[in-house]
Scaffold this active site. Sequence first.
Site, PDB file in Angstrom:
ATOM      1  N   PHE A   1      -0.499  -7.569  -4.345  1.00 16.50           N
ATOM      2  CA  PHE A   1      -0.496  -8.276  -3.058  1.00 16.50           C
ATOM      3  C   PHE A   1      -2.253  -8.766  -2.946  1.00 16.50           C
ATOM      4  O   PHE A   1      -2.846  -8.562  -3.609  1.00 16.50           O
ATOM      5  CB  PHE A   1      -0.176  -7.521  -1.934  1.00 16.50           C
TER       6      PHE A   1
ATOM      7  N   ASP B   1      -8.832   1.743   4.350  1.00 14.59           N
ATOM      8  CA  ASP B   1      -9.382   0.339   4.570  1.00 14.59           C
ATOM      9  C   ASP B   1     -10.180  -0.304   3.421  1.00 14.59           C
ATOM     10  O   ASP B   1     -10.858   0.589   2.683  1.00 14.59           O
ATOM     11  CB  ASP B   1     -10.346   0.315   5.652  1.00 14.59           C
ATOM     12  N   SER B   2      -9.800  -1.357   2.832  1.00 15.23           N
ATOM     13  CA  SER B   2     -10.178  -1.926   1.591  1.00 15.23           C
ATOM     14  C   SER B   2     -10.876  -3.385   1.824  1.00 15.23           C
ATOM     15  O   SER B   2     -10.547  -3.958   2.800  1.00 15.23           O
ATOM     16  CB  SER B   2      -9.006  -1.971   0.611  1.00 15.23           C
TER      17      SER B   2
ATOM     18  N   LYS C   1       0.912  -1.242   0.082  1.00 19.71           N
ATOM     19  CA  LYS C   1      -0.009   0.038   0.065  1.00 19.71           C
ATOM     20  C   LYS C   1       0.832   1.092  -0.121  1.00 19.71           C
ATOM     21  O   LYS C   1       0.496   2.192  -0.705  1.00 19.71           O
ATOM     22  CB  LYS C   1      -0.900  -0.026   1.284  1.00 19.71           C
TER      23      LYS C   1
ATOM     24  N   TYR D   1      -5.410  -9.955  -2.862  1.00 17.12           N
ATOM     25  CA  TYR D   1      -6.542 -10.747  -3.891  1.00 17.12           C
ATOM     26  C   TYR D   1      -6.111 -10.335  -5.375  1.00 17.12           C
ATOM     27  O   TYR D   1      -6.830 -10.783  -6.489  1.00 17.12           O
ATOM     28  CB  TYR D   1      -8.078 -10.262  -3.702  1.00 17.12           C
TER      29      TYR D   1
HETATM   30  P1  ITT Z   1      -3.426  -2.117   6.507  1.00 13.98           P
HETATM   31  O1  ITT Z   1      -2.315  -2.424   7.723  1.00 13.98           O
HETATM   32  O2  ITT Z   1      -3.347  -0.854   5.819  1.00 13.98           O
HETATM   33  O3  ITT Z   1      -4.898  -2.379   7.442  1.00 13.98           O
HETATM   34  P2  ITT Z   1      -3.955  -4.663   5.334  1.00 13.98           P
HETATM   35  O4  ITT Z   1      -3.218  -5.534   3.922  1.00 13.98           O
HETATM   36  O5  ITT Z   1      -4.695  -5.252   6.522  1.00 13.98           O
HETATM   37  O6  ITT Z   1      -3.092  -3.397   5.641  1.00 13.98           O
HETATM   38  P3  ITT Z   1      -6.975  -4.057   4.498  1.00 13.98           P
HETATM   39  O7  ITT Z   1      -7.251  -4.141   5.794  1.00 13.98           O
HETATM   40  O8  ITT Z   1      -7.217  -2.531   3.823  1.00 13.98           O
HETATM   41  O9  ITT Z   1      -5.287  -3.864   4.410  1.00 13.98           O
HETATM   42  O10 ITT Z   1      -7.303  -5.003   3.499  1.00 13.98           O
HETATM   43  C1  ITT Z   1      -8.046  -6.011   3.678  1.00 13.98           C
HETATM   44  C2  ITT Z   1      -7.687  -7.362   2.492  1.00 13.98           C
HETATM   45  O11 ITT Z   1      -8.018  -6.877   1.456  1.00 13.98           O
HETATM   46  C3  ITT Z   1      -6.308  -7.698   3.074  1.00 13.98           C
HETATM   47  O12 ITT Z   1      -6.399  -9.082   2.935  1.00 13.98           O
HETATM   48  C4  ITT Z   1      -5.698  -7.210   1.622  1.00 13.98           C
HETATM   49  O13 ITT Z   1      -4.608  -8.060   1.273  1.00 13.98           O
HETATM   50  C5  ITT Z   1      -6.767  -7.113   0.669  1.00 13.98           C
HETATM   51  N1  ITT Z   1      -6.387  -5.964  -0.200  1.00 13.98           N
HETATM   52  C6  ITT Z   1      -6.571  -4.662   0.021  1.00 13.98           C
HETATM   53  N2  ITT Z   1      -6.244  -3.784  -1.005  1.00 13.98           N
HETATM   54  C7  ITT Z   1      -6.106  -4.733  -1.919  1.00 13.98           C
HETATM   55  C8  ITT Z   1      -5.699  -4.506  -3.303  1.00 13.98           C
HETATM   56  O14 ITT Z   1      -5.397  -3.404  -3.829  1.00 13.98           O
HETATM   57  N3  ITT Z   1      -5.188  -5.810  -3.957  1.00 13.98           N
HETATM   58  C9  ITT Z   1      -5.579  -6.848  -3.448  1.00 13.98           C
HETATM   59  N4  ITT Z   1      -6.021  -7.085  -2.447  1.00 13.98           N
HETATM   60  C10 ITT Z   1      -6.358  -5.958  -1.479  1.00 13.98           C
END
Ligand code: ITT
Length: 189
Positions: free
Chosen positions: A142, A66-67, A13, A144
């Site tokens: 990374f 948050d994604s 990210k 998905y």
């Molecule tokens: P933070 O520390 O920023 O929270 P995170 O990897 O836990 O990092 P999220 O909670 O936003 O990030 O993501 C939730 C899930 O969705 C997590 O398993 C990510 O790998 C996945 N994800 C988020 N953004 C993505 C992207 O751009 N492409 C693929 N998978 C994504």
Amino acid sequence: MKEVALVTSNMHKLKEFRHGLAPLGYDVVHLPVDCDEIQADTLEEVVDRCLDDVVEMGHSNIILDDSGLFIDRLNGFPGVYSSYVFSTLGNEGILKLMDGSDDRRARFECCIGCQMDDVGRLVVKGSSPGRIIGEARGRLGFGYDPIFVPDGSERTFAEMGLDEKNALSHRGNAMRLFVNALSSKMKVD
Ligand code: ITT
């Protein structure tokens, strides 16, 4: 250049934010602090609560996201549970859940929030519609990325460099909305 501190544990990210925000005039530094990720019904709630936590720790000029991946056939699952589901089922588990399904529609969503000294709090959400493919492809990106092909492309996000992913992705769209919202707020205030 304005400096903002990105709160995340995810170095991918950080790269995407640096790549997307540098041309828009922002220098993104890493702030490696943890906020207790609450379980909530929406990405916005998670972002708001996390901003509260990090402000409480004494930080300012912070940004975070948050994604999640929302799959139509699974009624939006994994959605706000994306992190837990990725670490338990992984991409193979999602592909199994989708086995035999004709309806492959899905979307990524990314909610970005910031807390800035000059404009206060801003929260925006970007999305990227697309589909879940049958077999994982690609080694970049990374999470998905290997199982998702965005509309307008035949490649997965994991087969794209940062330029191409940011041009089509939920995070890229959210970053563009974020910068627009920030500059209009600055004009008004
Ligand atoms: P933070 O520390 O920023 O929270 P995170 O990897 O836990 O990092 P999220 O909670 O936003 O990030 O993501 C939730 C899930 O969705 C997590 O398993 C990510 O790998 C996945 N994800 C988020 N953004 C993505 C992207 O751009 N492409 C693929 N998978 C994504």
